[in-house]
Design a protein around this motif. Structure first.
Motif: not given
Length: 805
Positions: A419-430, A502-505
């Motif tokens: 839960e602490t180690a996040t491997s993906v960031v997904v965001f969008q403009f809403d 969405c935009i994913r990294y």
């Protein structure tokens, strides 16, 4: 022969056999050194191959011919074969390809690629010697991987892709639950069942089912919880119980540890209890497993799950590393039952990992992975603080907000770690706005004051709920802009099933030669995201005003643009045009709006030419800023549109004058021809007799019929004697005449009747008129503009007049 001599002979034979059986170390060293040298030279040449598009079609055809020739009878030297390979790699038909098709290699990547050549070379060793070498390499690699990823007393297998690793996992689960499967095959299975979260792609599990002859209906997609996006374990327990009651065999549960698009992490400890109670194999997959390398405290993952998949090639950015499957120990027969050659097919492939792990070292591996998770955490913080951006993926640290550095030295708790180690960031403009910020409050106050004066509110924005497709286009635009401005980030534009575009990294999906972004790259990303999101916020704020003002306009119409992410599109439509549906009217409207766009481009680059779903041309509005005056832009479109429309009406009037001029010229020529006939007498026009009359009484030299020209300045049709007598057909300049002399007024001048009413754009006067006549400078011209009479109606009359002259 004595006993001592016989003993000596036997010892000599044994010594000779030993010498023959052994391979000289010098030969091995020289062979590997030569292979490494040649492989390194080939790799270096391929790194330096540039993309050079052919300079001409002839060169392109020659290159294609070289790439597609048939196998020749004569053998080619290796240098020529490698040259052909370089041409194949360098050849490109697109100018968008990178200058170097293959990225540069670092030392570790170079070593990993050379290892694949050595694997093929080593496979020709003596069988016993190969078994010893591969056993040592595979054993070392297994111990290192188990130590790195906290999997105590595990076994390994190596695979080319994740689908093959999943197939191996399914086979191990079958053998673990149904020992008779090795002898009895499919009949020993009683309707197997596999369980996977709906957020994880089932393609790999489907591949395994097809390979084993298991129906796809054996796969159970378990819904996820609405709050965390993880597998609903209550539904999993119910499904397992229902399958047991139906005399089915639950075999495998695949846990998601960051393998989904948004990086969700299932609760492994609760899954372990369900699987242990029902004798089900628990398998974990995902980028979150890489965080196990960062931990230093006691504990192991093998006490929770039965197997894990390690994609070290992605995590470390090293090419061609095999995918490692770590699993709990089983009987040797179960490990080798599905392999045609367990030495070559699985264990020898570990050589690339064996060399790469040593070249990197434990500290470097842990540092690379820790930097990747730290980058995700920083990127999540930047995105979540940006006004208008919504982060779809889970936050690092879970609900407690713990940092990875705080738990690396504590006893291993897999739930807290993943839960602490996040491997993906997904965001969008809403489009979410926070009016508490100073900038937003200033914008709201300024727009409110202007809206109060105009009697309408400008604060209303376009909501995402009712304009989902438009927000998808905005996010697609944002993703492309960020990809352009931040090349150090491998951003990906994805389609989420719930949230849309969405935009994913993911920093743990590194390609060849890619490195995690630096602190400077992160700062540049924050600035780029803030500036472009500010433009998007201004665009959706002004779009509501834009729609309202266009709906109130008499000559502007909203145009639906499905693929446009700007403020929108409008079409300039003169009054009364909607009542006409003819193709000619649509053509005229397209020309009017195309001319309007060209005129607007000279004032502002924000305008562009678009096409609506009805196939008609329109004016597209791009992105805008907060200080943009939408009403002023629309007023500009209306004023320029009316100006273009007036110019169009002038052309219609000019074409009407030309048409009436042709009719007047034709009438004049016919009348003059009749008068000449009566003046000269009919006998002059009778064949044979006319020659005698003309010889006896010659006609007057200048009695021929004069041609006609249209004077657009004065609006008259006049005779052409000045053109031929004073040679004014090109310039009409008075300086060509004698001094102190002006050209006489033509003898014949017939006024052209002007149209009774100016033609309307929507109702063109003639279906055949052309808009190629340009307007002259009028009074500023020193000579009248002459338009030749060329239509078919007067062509014969003009030809006759010219001949007579």
């Amino acid at each position: 022969m004595s006993g001592d001599e016989e003993a000596n002979v036997i010892d000599e034979k044994k010594q000779e056999e030993k010498v023959v059986a052994e391979i000289a170390a010098s030969s091995i060293r020289s062979g590997l050194a030569e292979l490494e040298l040649k492989t390194s030279q080939v790799l270096q040449r391929l790194e330096n191959v540039r993309t050079e598009p052919p300079a001409s079609n002839e060169t392109s055809d020659t290159t294609q011919q070289q790439l597609s020739t048939l196998l020749e009878g004569d053998r080619k030297p290796p240098s020529e074969i490698l040259r052909s390979l370089e041409i194949l790699i360098a050849y490109s038909e697109s100018e968008d390809d990178p200058e170097f098709p293959l990225p540069a290699l670092d030392d570790v990547s170079h070593l990993a690629l050379i290892s694949h050549s050595i694997i093929a070379y080593m496979s020709h060793l003596d069988r016993q010697h190969l078994l010893r070498v591969t056993g040592h390499i595979a054993g070392d690699t297994t111990r290192w991987l188990c130590s790195l990823f906290r999997f105590i007393d595990g076994a390994t297998s190596y695979h080319t892709d994740n689908a093959d690793a999943t197939l191996r996992t399914v086979r191990l689960a079958i053998v673990s639950r149904c020992p008779g499967y090795l002898e009895g095959g499919i009949p020993a299975l009683a309707n197997p069942c596999f369980y996977i979260s709906e957020n994880t792609t089932p393609m790999r599990l489907q591949y395994a089912c097809r390979q084993l002859g298991i129906p796809l209906e054996a796969i159970r997609l378990i819904p996820s919880t609405s709050s965390q996006g993880t597998m609903d374990l209550n539904l999993l327990q119910k499904q397992v119980q229902a399958d047991l009651n139906a005399n089915r065999t639950p075999l495998l549960v695949i846990a998601d540890v960051g393998s989904s698009v948004c990086g969700y992490v299932d609760i492994l400890t609760r899954m372990k209890d369900i699987c242990k109670a029902n004798n089900i194999w628990l398998h974990a997959t995902g980028h979150g497993l890489a965080s196990l390398v960062c931990t230093q405290g006691p504990g192991s993952i093998s006490s929770v799950v039965d197997s894990i998949v390690l994609n070290l090639g992605f995590w470390l950015g090293v090419p061609s590393l095999p995918i490692a499957l770590l699993h709990r120990q089983m009987q040797n027969s179960a490990l080798t039952a599905f392999e045609s050659d367990p030495i070559v097919s699985k264990r020898l492939n570990s050589l690339a990992l064996w060399t790469s792990l040593q070249a990197l070292g434990r500290e470097t591996i842990a540092e690379k992975i820790h930097v990747a998770f730290q980058t995700c955490s920083i990127l999540h913080e930047i995105s979540s603080k940006c006004e208008g951006i919504r982060v779809v993926s889970r936050a690092p640290g879970g609900q407690a907000g713990i940092n990875l550095i705080d738990i690396v030295n504590k006893p291993l708790d897999v739930n807290v770690l993943f839960e602490t180690a996040t491997s993906v960031v997904v965001f969008q403009f809403d489009g979410s706005l926070n009016p508490t910020s100073a900038k937003d409050q200033q914008d709201l106050n300024s727009t409110s004051s202007s809206s109060d004066a105009k009697g309408a509110s400008y604060n209303k924005t376009v909501e995402k709920l009712t304009n989902a497709s438009y927000y998808d286009r905005l996010n697609s635009w944002l993703g492309q802009i960020i990809q352009r401005d931040c090349p150090n980030f491998d951003f990906e534009i994805i389609e989420h099933g719930v949230h849309g575009t969405c935009i994913r990294y993911c920093p743990l999906e590194l390609g060849l030669g890619e490195q995690p972004p630096s602190a400077e790259n992160l700062e540049n990303f924050a600035q780029s995201l803030e500036s472009h999101v500010d433009i998007l916020r201004a665009t959706i704020r002004h779009k509501a005003t834009f729609i309202r003002l266009v709906e109130k306009s008499d000559v502007l119409r909203i145009v639906n643009l499905p693929d446009w992410a700007g403020m929108g599109g409008v079409r300039f439509v003169p009054e009364g045009w909607e009542s006409l549906l003819t193709d000619q009217a649509k053509t005229e409207l397209n020309k009017l709006n195309a001319d309007l766009v060209e005129a607007l481009k000279s004032t502002d680059n924000a305008f562009s030419l678009g096409e609506g779903t009805d196939g008609l041309i329109c004016v597209r509005f791009g992105m805008v800023t907060h200080d943009t005056d939408v009403e002023e832009l629309l007023d500009l479109v209306v004023s320029v549109g009316k100006s273009v429309q007036e110019n169009s009406r002038v052309l219609d009037t000019m074409s009407e004058i030309v048409k009436k001029g042709i009719e007047a010229a034709t009438a004049d020529l016919q009348r003059e021809s009749d008068e000449k006939l009566w003046q000269e007498g009919i006998l002059r026009h009778v064949p044979v007799v006319g020659r005698m009359v003309n010889w006896w009484s010659p006609p007057i030299k200048e009695s021929g019929i004069k041609g006609r020209s249209l004077n657009l300045t004065q609006g008259v049709v006049e005779s052409t004697e000045n053109i031929y007598k004073y040679h004014m057909q090109m310039t009409g300049a008075p300086n060509q005449l004698p001094a102190n002399k002006s050209p006489p007024t033509p003898m014949v001048q017939t006024p052209v009747g002007a149209p009774t009413a100016p033609p309307n754009f929507a109702t063109p006067t003639s279906a055949n008129h052309s808009r190629t006549v340009s307007q002259s400078s009028g009074a500023s011209s020193s000579a009248p503009e002459l338009v030749a009479v060329t239509p078919a109606a007067a062509l014969s009359a003009t030809a006759t007049a010219t001949t007579n002259n």
